[in-house]
Design a protein around this motif. Structure first.
Motif, PDB file in Angstrom:
ATOM      1  N   LEU A 674       0.838  -1.344   0.134  1.00  0.00           N
ATOM      2  CA  LEU A 674      -0.100   0.110   0.005  1.00  0.00           C
ATOM      3  C   LEU A 674       0.788   1.231  -0.026  1.00  0.00           C
ATOM      4  CD1 LEU A 674      -2.758   1.383   0.270  1.00  0.00           C
ATOM      5  CD2 LEU A 674      -2.549   1.234   2.668  1.00  0.00           C
ATOM      6  N   VAL A 675       1.868   1.140   0.885  1.00  0.00           N
ATOM      7  CA  VAL A 675       2.653   2.396   0.958  1.00  0.00           C
ATOM      8  C   VAL A 675       3.598   2.523  -0.377  1.00  0.00           C
ATOM      9  CG1 VAL A 675       4.736   3.507   2.070  1.00  0.00           C
ATOM     10  CG2 VAL A 675       3.107   2.110   3.301  1.00  0.00           C
ATOM     11  N   LEU A 676       4.056   1.528  -0.966  1.00  0.00           N
ATOM     12  CA  LEU A 676       4.751   1.582  -2.279  1.00  0.00           C
ATOM     13  C   LEU A 676       3.701   2.330  -3.356  1.00  0.00           C
ATOM     14  CD1 LEU A 676       6.211  -1.956  -2.394  1.00  0.00           C
ATOM     15  CD2 LEU A 676       7.584   0.351  -2.485  1.00  0.00           C
ATOM     16  N   CYS A 677       2.473   1.771  -3.470  1.00  0.00           N
ATOM     17  CA  CYS A 677       1.525   2.366  -4.316  1.00  0.00           C
ATOM     18  C   CYS A 677       1.356   3.838  -4.214  1.00  0.00           C
ATOM     19  CB  CYS A 677       0.161   1.607  -4.380  1.00  0.00           C
ATOM     20  SG  CYS A 677       0.102  -0.011  -4.753  1.00  0.00           S
ATOM     21  N   LEU A 678       0.972   4.394  -2.943  1.00  0.00           N
ATOM     22  CA  LEU A 678       0.778   5.643  -2.648  1.00  0.00           C
ATOM     23  C   LEU A 678       2.136   6.624  -2.893  1.00  0.00           C
ATOM     24  CD1 LEU A 678      -1.014   5.261   1.025  1.00  0.00           C
ATOM     25  CD2 LEU A 678      -1.954   6.181  -1.139  1.00  0.00           C
ATOM     26  N   VAL A 679       3.332   5.942  -2.640  1.00  0.00           N
ATOM     27  CA  VAL A 679       4.550   6.836  -2.972  1.00  0.00           C
ATOM     28  C   VAL A 679       4.637   6.854  -4.414  1.00  0.00           C
ATOM     29  CG1 VAL A 679       6.944   6.727  -2.720  1.00  0.00           C
ATOM     30  CG2 VAL A 679       5.546   6.144  -0.658  1.00  0.00           C
ATOM     31  N   ALA A 714       2.467  -0.517  11.705  1.00  0.00           N
ATOM     32  CA  ALA A 714       3.878   0.204  11.397  1.00  0.00           C
ATOM     33  C   ALA A 714       3.786   1.060  10.115  1.00  0.00           C
ATOM     34  CB  ALA A 714       4.773  -1.076  11.265  1.00  0.00           C
ATOM     35  N   SER A 715       2.921   0.767   9.324  1.00  0.00           N
ATOM     36  CA  SER A 715       2.527   1.367   7.984  1.00  0.00           C
ATOM     37  C   SER A 715       1.976   2.663   8.187  1.00  0.00           C
ATOM     38  CB  SER A 715       2.196   0.460   6.863  1.00  0.00           C
ATOM     39  OG  SER A 715       2.634  -0.626   6.654  1.00  0.00           O
ATOM     40  N   GLY A 716       1.248   2.753   9.354  1.00  0.00           N
ATOM     41  CA  GLY A 716       0.670   3.909   9.532  1.00  0.00           C
ATOM     42  C   GLY A 716       1.184   5.240   9.275  1.00  0.00           C
ATOM     43  N   THR A 717       2.289   5.353  10.011  1.00  0.00           N
ATOM     44  CA  THR A 717       3.111   6.615   9.601  1.00  0.00           C
ATOM     45  C   THR A 717       3.590   6.929   8.374  1.00  0.00           C
ATOM     46  OG1 THR A 717       4.157   6.082  11.855  1.00  0.00           O
ATOM     47  CG2 THR A 717       5.257   7.982  10.503  1.00  0.00           C
ATOM     48  N   ARG A 718       3.756   5.937   7.280  1.00  0.00           N
ATOM     49  CA  ARG A 718       4.217   6.173   6.123  1.00  0.00           C
ATOM     50  C   ARG A 718       2.950   6.638   5.286  1.00  0.00           C
ATOM     51  NH1 ARG A 718       6.977   1.830   7.854  1.00  0.00           N
ATOM     52  NH2 ARG A 718       9.144   1.614   7.479  1.00  0.00           N
ATOM     53  N   VAL A 719       1.834   5.995   5.556  1.00  0.00           N
ATOM     54  CA  VAL A 719       0.566   6.356   4.842  1.00  0.00           C
ATOM     55  C   VAL A 719       0.059   7.643   5.016  1.00  0.00           C
ATOM     56  CG1 VAL A 719      -1.995   5.897   4.567  1.00  0.00           C
ATOM     57  CG2 VAL A 719      -0.373   3.930   4.661  1.00  0.00           C
ATOM     58  N   ARG A 720       0.121   8.162   6.340  1.00  0.00           N
ATOM     59  CA  ARG A 720       0.210   9.582   6.836  1.00  0.00           C
ATOM     60  C   ARG A 720       0.884  10.280   6.058  1.00  0.00           C
ATOM     61  NH1 ARG A 720      -0.958  11.162  13.136  1.00  0.00           N
ATOM     62  NH2 ARG A 720      -1.625  13.483  12.771  1.00  0.00           N
ATOM     63  N   LEU A 721       2.076   9.993   6.080  1.00  0.00           N
ATOM     64  CA  LEU A 721       2.992  11.030   5.310  1.00  0.00           C
ATOM     65  C   LEU A 721       2.850  11.201   4.049  1.00  0.00           C
ATOM     66  CD1 LEU A 721       6.869  10.806   5.807  1.00  0.00           C
ATOM     67  CD2 LEU A 721       6.046  10.804   3.527  1.00  0.00           C
TER      68      LEU A 721
END
Length: 745
Positions: A674-679, A714-721
């Motif tokens: 998910l973080v990879l897709c958003l980034v 743990a991925s929450g911070t990255r998603v929020r960023l």
């Protein structure tokens, strides 16, 4: 017909007489000349005069780009299903609907039988110029140019037309097209007739009907500038009435556009196109964006569909459609359905692409259109599975055949919507997979003869959108379900549990290993026992009144092919053969509330005890903690993807990122899908740069596949960023939309 239809009375009368006395017709003309309106006028004259006892059927070939599309449109018009798929077995036969009204029934015959027709045993119309038999029925085939532009579809259409002319000359065809039909063997019973502009007097009347304040002399000047093309006249008249264009401005604005000719029919760019585009460009930007989004529809649409594509409430969409109808951009048809003229649709799509390259409203519209049609498919599948009225489901699906075809085209080609927004990708992949892992949808498509045609497109989409870097893991999980029993996939948010479960379920469905079927239950925000039972009931086709543990268990028993076994099963660690699959997604919400958790654990325990041949595949962020652990249920942690797969995912979302940079992004994002897709989306949009990611993400904890946090992932911070990198109004919109607990329509 349009509200201001005029100027074709003598022409329509002559065409009707030709159909009576001489045979079938093709109306050839550029876009905007009014071919469809003229065909409707001719057909209504024959019906009202009692000269078409078999009735009139209307076949719209807009976006019929394959032989299967052409066939299906004809079958849908008569509500028949193809028994064979080869056109060489196609004929028309007359049957009696009642004592007085013969009608044309489209059927297939076996390949060993000889030709037969309603009038004689052999082909009709074979003499030099025989008069055709009396007119019995009329088929209007509209917008044939789309089919004629593709080799396979053109061949199918020509073969159908040839069969009808040869075997059923009493059934007249009235086709409209921008291009010539060019039959391999020309028939004296089919005449091509050019359709040009209307007369200057009629054109001036049309201008005055749309713009009441325009005087007669001024109306004649407007008609001359618009070359007396009906569609352009209607659009310009509305623009004059609204003050968006002034009559004195038209000559200099349109001086560079070519003059349309009624004697030539271009294959691509109509001479009226620049005029249509000019008038559309004079509308407000909001309207331009709206009709650009509506251009995704291949044929007519209703208010619900428009609201879904425009992402508006139905009341707001209704008001917008009323405005566009007033401006002659959309046409309001019967039963509150709307359509865009093909030429308006083409120019709207082009205008939207150029004006909105940054916001890409058409991209989002394609994604919303796909999601809307998938929901409709699942709704029809539920209707078809119900014993009450399965035929209504087939009829509703056939009415939307063009929409389903467009959806499949977008899925098969990976249209712009599927490469632009990973959020749309994930939503579409989830909906597609739910359709395919729920055996009711394939059953509906099979009944409609669409399954074999559409299955490859769905498989191709799932190949692109699911299990990136998880092929071996998915294969291992599928093998576990076959040999050892049910599973719980445990992981924090964003790791891809749902996509992995979808892939596993689809592997089993595709290989034919779930004869009892496969179902998908989503427990997002199921915070009470009633919520849990209602979600299971909705998936299993039970009423809410039946929503209790025993009834749900009974339904699962019926679902499973081995339901004839009595008493508890699965007493050992070796379960019976896999017969059915129930995917339970997002179980953590139910597990977080005592009442809901007790209901779900009770259901899971009963299925494990009494129906072990029905495998469960749950996804959750938290452990299930059954009161009595079962050897037939295994909890399996799901971690991040491999670095290589993560780098590929980044490059898929941000094509201009090199391999080395993609690896550094994957490392900074800890390979969380998910973080990879958003980034990747943020990189494409320029909201982030590759150099910024390591320091921005340095302080975030590393997710572990061995531990499953109960609250803060743990991925929450990255998603929020990444969300914080959006524009403020987009952040506010996302915050407002977070109120929705389930699927947002």
């Amino acid at each position: 017909m349009p509200k201001h239809y005029t100027g074709r009375e003598e022409e329509a009368s002559g065409l009707a007489e030709h159909l009576r006395a001489h045979g079938s017709l093709v109306l050839l003309g550029e876009g905007g000349m009014g071919k469809s309106s003229l065909a409707a006028d001719v057909a209504s004259r024959l019906v009202l005069g009692g000269e078409a006892p078999g009735g009139v059927k209307w076949v719209d070939l807009r976006e019929a780009f394959s032989g299967a599309d052409v066939e299906t449109r004809f079958f849908a018009a008569r509500w028949l299903t193809a028994e064979y798929v080869t056109l060489d077995t196609f004929i028309c036969t007359f049957q009696k609907e009642d004592d007085n009204a013969p009608y044309v029934s489209w059927r297939y015959r076996g390949p060993q039988q000889g030709p037969r027709g309603p009038q004689q045993a052999g082909p009709g119309g074979s003499s030099p110029s025989p008069p055709p038999p009396p007119l019995a029925a009329l088929w209007v085939v509209d917008n044939a140019e789309d089919a004629l532009g593709e080799a396979e579809a053109a061949e199918a259409l020509r073969e159908l037309v040839g069969e009808i002319l040869a075997y059923d000359p009493a059934t007249r065809l009235l086709l409209t097209s921008r291009t010539s039909l060019q039959l391999p063997s020309p028939s004296p019973l089919l005449t091509e007739r050019p359709v040009g502009a209307i007369s200057p007097a009629a054109a001036a009347q049309l201008v005055q009907a749309g713009a009441k304040d325009v005087g007669e002399a001024e109306a004649r000047r407007v008609a001359e500038v618009c070359q007396c093309v009906p569609l352009v006249l209607c659009l310009v008249a509305e623009a004059l009435a609204a003050g968006r264009i002034k009559a004195q401005d038209l000559p200099k604005l349109l001086v560079a556009t070519p003059s349309p000719s009624s004697s030539t029919v271009p294959n691509s760019n109509d001479a009226s196109a620049p005029r249509v585009r000019l008038v559309l460009a004079a509308l407000q930007l909001g309207y331009q964006q709206a009709f650009a989004q509506l251009s995704v529809f291949p044929s007519s649409f209703d208010e619900e569909a428009a609201a879904a594509v425009l992402h508006l409430r139905i009341s707001a969409a209704r008001g917008l459609l009323a405005d566009l109808s007033q401006y002659s951009v959309v046409t309001c048809e019967e039963r509150q359905r709307y359509s865009l003229h093909p030429l308006v649709r083409e120019q709207a799509a082009l205008l939207g692409t150029e004006l909105c390259a940054a916001s890409r409203p058409q991209v989002a519209a394609e994604g919303h259109f796909i999601a809307h049609m998938l929901r409709k498919l699942r709704g029809w599948a539920d209707m078809y599975a119900s014993p009450k009225d399965p035929q209504s489901a087939l009829q509703a699906a056939r009415e939307h055949e063009a929409d389903v075809g467009k959806m499949m085209e977008l899925l098969a080609t990976g249209g712009s919507s599927l490469g632009a927004s990973e959020s749309i990708q994930l939503a579409v992949a989830s909906d597609v997979t739910k359709c395919l892992t729920d055996d009711r949808v394939p059953a509906l498509l099979d009944a409609l003869e669409w399954l074999q045609q559409q299955r490859p497109a769905w498989e191709a989409l799932l190949e692109r959108l699911t299990s990136k870097g998880r092929e071996e893991e998915a294969a291992g999980l599928a093998e576990h379900l076959r040999a050892r029993g049910s599973l719980v996939l445990l992981a924090g948010g964003g790791v891809g549990k749902s996509c992995l479960a979808a892939d596993v379920g689809w592997r089993l469905v595709r290989s034919g290993e779930v004869p009892g079927g496969a179902l998908w239950v989503d427990l997002r925000e199921a915070f009470s026992s009633a919520d849990v039972e209602a979600r299971f009931c909705a998936t299993l086709g039970l009423s809410v009144e039946e929503g209790n543990g025993p009834c749900i268990l009974a339904a699962v028993l019926v679902l499973a092919a081995g339901a004839q076994q009595a008493g508890p099963g699965g007493s050992s660690s070796s379960p019976p053969p896999l017969a059915a699959l129930v995917v339970v997604d997002n179980a953590e919400d139910a597990l977080g509330e005592a009442e809901a958790a007790a209901a779900m654990k009770g259901l899971v325990g009963k299925v494990l005890a009494y129906a072990p041949y029905a495998r469960l595949l749950l996804t959750s962020r938290t452990s299930l903690h059954l009161p009595s652990p079962s050897p037939l249920l295994t909890e399996r942690p799901v971690g991040a993807t491999s670095p290589a797969a993560a780098a590929q995912l980044v490059q898929a979302g941000a094509g201009d990122v090199g391999e080395a940079k993609a690896r550094s992004v994957a490392e900074a994002c800890q390979c969380v899908p998910l973080v990879l897709c958003l980034v990747a989306e943020a990189l494409v949009a320029g909201r982030m740069t590759v150099q910024d990611l390591p320091k921005l993400l340095a302080a975030t904890p590393s997710p572990s596949s061995a531990t499953v946090p109960n609250s803060d992932d743990a991925s929450g911070t990255r998603v929020r960023l990444v969300l914080a990198g959006l524009k403020r109004q987009h952040q506010q919109a996302a915050a407002l939309l977070s109120v929705f607990p389930y699927v947002l329509v």
